[in-house]
Every structure is written in structure tokens, then in C-alpha cells.
Write a protein that holds these residues in place. Structure first.
Motif, PDB file in Angstrom:
ATOM      1  N   ALA A 112     -37.955  14.501  20.651  1.00 56.51           N
ATOM      2  CA  ALA A 112     -38.562  13.442  21.466  1.00 56.51           C
ATOM      3  C   ALA A 112     -37.773  12.138  21.432  1.00 56.51           C
ATOM      4  N   ASP A 113     -36.940  11.946  20.416  1.00 59.59           N
ATOM      5  CA  ASP A 113     -36.128  10.734  20.305  1.00 59.59           C
ATOM      6  C   ASP A 113     -34.760  10.876  20.949  1.00 59.59           C
ATOM      7  N   ARG A 114     -34.570  11.956  21.747  1.00 54.93           N
ATOM      8  CA  ARG A 114     -33.317  12.223  22.462  1.00 54.93           C
ATOM      9  C   ARG A 114     -32.193  12.646  21.519  1.00 54.93           C
ATOM     10  N   LEU A 115     -32.544  13.142  20.324  1.00 54.60           N
ATOM     11  CA  LEU A 115     -31.559  13.613  19.356  1.00 54.60           C
ATOM     12  C   LEU A 115     -31.374  15.121  19.520  1.00 54.60           C
ATOM     13  N   VAL A 116     -30.140  15.533  19.767  1.00 54.84           N
ATOM     14  CA  VAL A 116     -29.809  16.953  19.836  1.00 54.84           C
ATOM     15  C   VAL A 116     -29.344  17.363  18.448  1.00 54.84           C
ATOM     16  N   THR A 117     -29.974  18.391  17.906  1.00 56.78           N
ATOM     17  CA  THR A 117     -29.613  18.886  16.584  1.00 56.78           C
ATOM     18  C   THR A 117     -29.095  20.309  16.718  1.00 56.78           C
ATOM     19  N   ILE A 118     -27.890  20.540  16.192  1.00 51.89           N
ATOM     20  CA  ILE A 118     -27.280  21.860  16.193  1.00 51.89           C
ATOM     21  C   ILE A 118     -27.078  22.265  14.737  1.00 51.89           C
ATOM     22  N   ALA A 119     -27.722  23.333  14.322  1.00 56.39           N
ATOM     23  CA  ALA A 119     -27.497  23.914  12.993  1.00 56.39           C
ATOM     24  C   ALA A 119     -26.516  25.066  13.171  1.00 56.39           C
ATOM     25  N   SER A 120     -25.593  25.219  12.224  1.00 56.92           N
ATOM     26  CA  SER A 120     -24.564  26.236  12.380  1.00 56.92           C
ATOM     27  C   SER A 120     -24.346  27.020  11.094  1.00 56.92           C
ATOM     28  N   ALA A 121     -23.815  28.220  11.266  1.00 59.48           N
ATOM     29  CA  ALA A 121     -23.414  29.066  10.142  1.00 59.48           C
ATOM     30  C   ALA A 121     -22.115  29.757  10.539  1.00 59.48           C
ATOM     31  N   SER A 122     -21.173  29.783   9.612  1.00 55.66           N
ATOM     32  CA  SER A 122     -19.847  30.343   9.880  1.00 55.66           C
ATOM     33  C   SER A 122     -19.855  31.867   9.849  1.00 55.66           C
ATOM     34  N   ARG A 123     -18.690  32.416  10.138  1.00 57.54           N
ATOM     35  CA  ARG A 123     -18.478  33.845   9.905  1.00 57.54           C
ATOM     36  C   ARG A 123     -18.632  34.109   8.411  1.00 57.54           C
ATOM     37  N   CYS A 124     -18.943  35.331   8.058  1.00 60.94           N
ATOM     38  CA  CYS A 124     -19.024  35.705   6.649  1.00 60.94           C
ATOM     39  C   CYS A 124     -17.610  35.839   6.082  1.00 60.94           C
ATOM     40  N   PHE A 125     -17.439  35.428   4.844  1.00 60.92           N
ATOM     41  CA  PHE A 125     -16.125  35.454   4.186  1.00 60.92           C
ATOM     42  C   PHE A 125     -16.324  35.660   2.691  1.00 60.92           C
ATOM     43  N   THR A 126     -15.241  35.952   1.999  1.00 59.80           N
ATOM     44  CA  THR A 126     -15.260  36.128   0.550  1.00 59.80           C
ATOM     45  C   THR A 126     -14.736  34.859  -0.114  1.00 59.80           C
ATOM     46  N   LEU A 127     -15.434  34.374  -1.119  1.00 56.10           N
ATOM     47  CA  LEU A 127     -14.987  33.190  -1.857  1.00 56.10           C
ATOM     48  C   LEU A 127     -13.796  33.538  -2.740  1.00 56.10           C
ATOM     49  N   SER A 128     -12.938  32.556  -2.959  1.00 62.90           N
ATOM     50  CA  SER A 128     -11.858  32.750  -3.929  1.00 62.90           C
ATOM     51  C   SER A 128     -12.463  32.617  -5.328  1.00 62.90           C
ATOM     52  N   GLU A 129     -11.736  33.059  -6.334  1.00 63.93           N
ATOM     53  CA  GLU A 129     -12.273  33.074  -7.706  1.00 63.93           C
ATOM     54  C   GLU A 129     -12.620  31.687  -8.238  1.00 63.93           C
ATOM     55  N   ASP A 130     -11.968  30.645  -7.734  1.00 66.46           N
ATOM     56  CA  ASP A 130     -12.215  29.296  -8.239  1.00 66.46           C
ATOM     57  C   ASP A 130     -13.314  28.553  -7.467  1.00 66.46           C
ATOM     58  N   GLN A 131     -13.996  29.236  -6.559  1.00 65.41           N
ATOM     59  CA  GLN A 131     -15.063  28.606  -5.777  1.00 65.41           C
ATOM     60  C   GLN A 131     -16.425  29.157  -6.197  1.00 65.41           C
ATOM     61  N   SER A 132     -17.389  28.257  -6.275  1.00 68.08           N
ATOM     62  CA  SER A 132     -18.745  28.646  -6.667  1.00 68.08           C
ATOM     63  C   SER A 132     -19.656  28.703  -5.441  1.00 68.08           C
ATOM     64  N   PRO A 133     -20.492  29.720  -5.346  1.00 73.91           N
ATOM     65  CA  PRO A 133     -21.432  29.777  -4.222  1.00 73.91           C
ATOM     66  C   PRO A 133     -22.515  28.703  -4.293  1.00 73.91           C
ATOM     67  N   PHE A 134     -22.567  27.966  -5.403  1.00 70.44           N
ATOM     68  CA  PHE A 134     -23.615  26.951  -5.595  1.00 70.44           C
ATOM     69  C   PHE A 134     -23.114  25.533  -5.333  1.00 70.44           C
ATOM     70  N   SER A 135     -21.851  25.380  -4.978  1.00 75.31           N
ATOM     71  CA  SER A 135     -21.284  24.063  -4.696  1.00 75.31           C
ATOM     72  C   SER A 135     -21.441  23.702  -3.226  1.00 75.31           C
ATOM     73  N   LYS A 136     -21.229  22.429  -2.914  1.00 77.96           N
ATOM     74  CA  LYS A 136     -21.180  21.978  -1.533  1.00 77.96           C
ATOM     75  C   LYS A 136     -19.716  21.907  -1.123  1.00 77.96           C
ATOM     76  N   TYR A 137     -19.460  22.266   0.146  1.00 79.49           N
ATOM     77  CA  TYR A 137     -18.079  22.263   0.639  1.00 79.49           C
ATOM     78  C   TYR A 137     -18.009  21.545   1.958  1.00 79.49           C
TER      79      TYR A 137
END
Length: 137
Positions: A112-137
Motif C-alpha cells: 500500500a505504500d508503493r513499495l515493491v518487494t522482491i524476495a530471491s533465492a539462488s541456484r543450489c550450490f555446494t559450499l566450499s570447506e571454509d564456508q559455514s551454512p550459518f553465516s551471512k554472505y
């Protein structure tokens, strides 16, 4: 699933597609744009993840909720392997649902406030060993 895509490639691709959605609107009708620079990961499977992000922009023009949803759908629907539709949600009005290959997806609507919101999700991928699934990127 995309074994060769990295987290940063998935994020970059998704953010580029978010910008292409914004670009589908006349520039004189887009008053402000805010693209999330950080996102969290969702699980696709035991060893695959999606980066989730989004973009918001304020419309200065008088497009209706349905016009906005149809423009979001139209920004990506011509790509091979993609599906898109406008759904009428009971409490949220017309909403664009766009699905691409390997989990890539976008959901967008106008409030109602004229704000367009787009939520997105990427393709699925495998994390490298030094990346945590619990971190923000």
C-alpha cells in the motif's frame, strides 16, 4: 544441482537478476532502490544451499498491484527453463512467482505504500570447506 557454481557466483547471478527486474520498470517511476548486500543460506539438500536475498524499490508511478506483478513476471519469463505466473493471494494481492533452473526463484508484490518487494533465492550450490551454512554472505 550445480556442483561447479560457487556461493559468490550464485549470489552475483541472483543480484544481477534482481536488478533486471528493477530495470523492467520505467526509470522515471522508480523513486528509490535498496538491494540487500547480505543474505542467509537455505538448505536445498544435505550438501547443497541457496543464497537468499532481495531488492525493494519505491514506485513513483501509478501502476496497479496487478501491473507490478505482471511486470516482474515479464522481466524473467522469456528465459529458457523458467516458469512464471501471477497468483492472487487472499491477504497479499497479486503476487509474481518466478522459478528458474536449479532452485532459482523470485517472489514479488506491491504494498500500500508503493513499495515493491522482491524476495530471491539462488541456484543450489555446494559450499566450499571454509564456508559455514550459518553465516551471512
Amino acid at each position: 544441482m550445480n556442483e561447479s557454481m560457487t556461493l559468490m557466483q550464485a549470489k552475483a547471478e541472483t543480484q544481477e537478476l534482481e536488478r533486471s527486474i528493477v530495470d523492467a520498470f520505467p526509470s522515471d517511476q522508480v523513486a528509490a532502490v535498496e538491494q540487500r548486500q547480505e543474505g542467509v543460506l537455505l538448505s536445498c539438500s544435505d550438501d547443497q544451499y541457496q543464497w537468499t536475498g532481495g531488492v525493494e524499490f519505491t514506485l513513483a508511478g501509478d501502476l496497479s498491484e496487478r501491473d507490478v506483478a505482471e511486470r516482474v513476471v515479464g522481466a524473467l519469463e522469456s528465459k529458457d527453463g523458467w516458469s512464471s505466473e501471477v497468483q492472487d493471494w487472499k491477504d497479499g494481492g497479486p503476487t509474481a512467482i518466478v522459478s528458474g533452473p536449479q532452485g532459482l526463484s523470485f517472489i514479488g508484490n506491491l504494498d500500500a505504500d508503493r513499495l515493491v518487494t522482491i524476495a530471491s533465492a539462488s541456484r543450489c550450490f555446494t559450499l566450499s570447506e571454509d564456508q559455514s551454512p550459518f553465516s551471512k554472505y
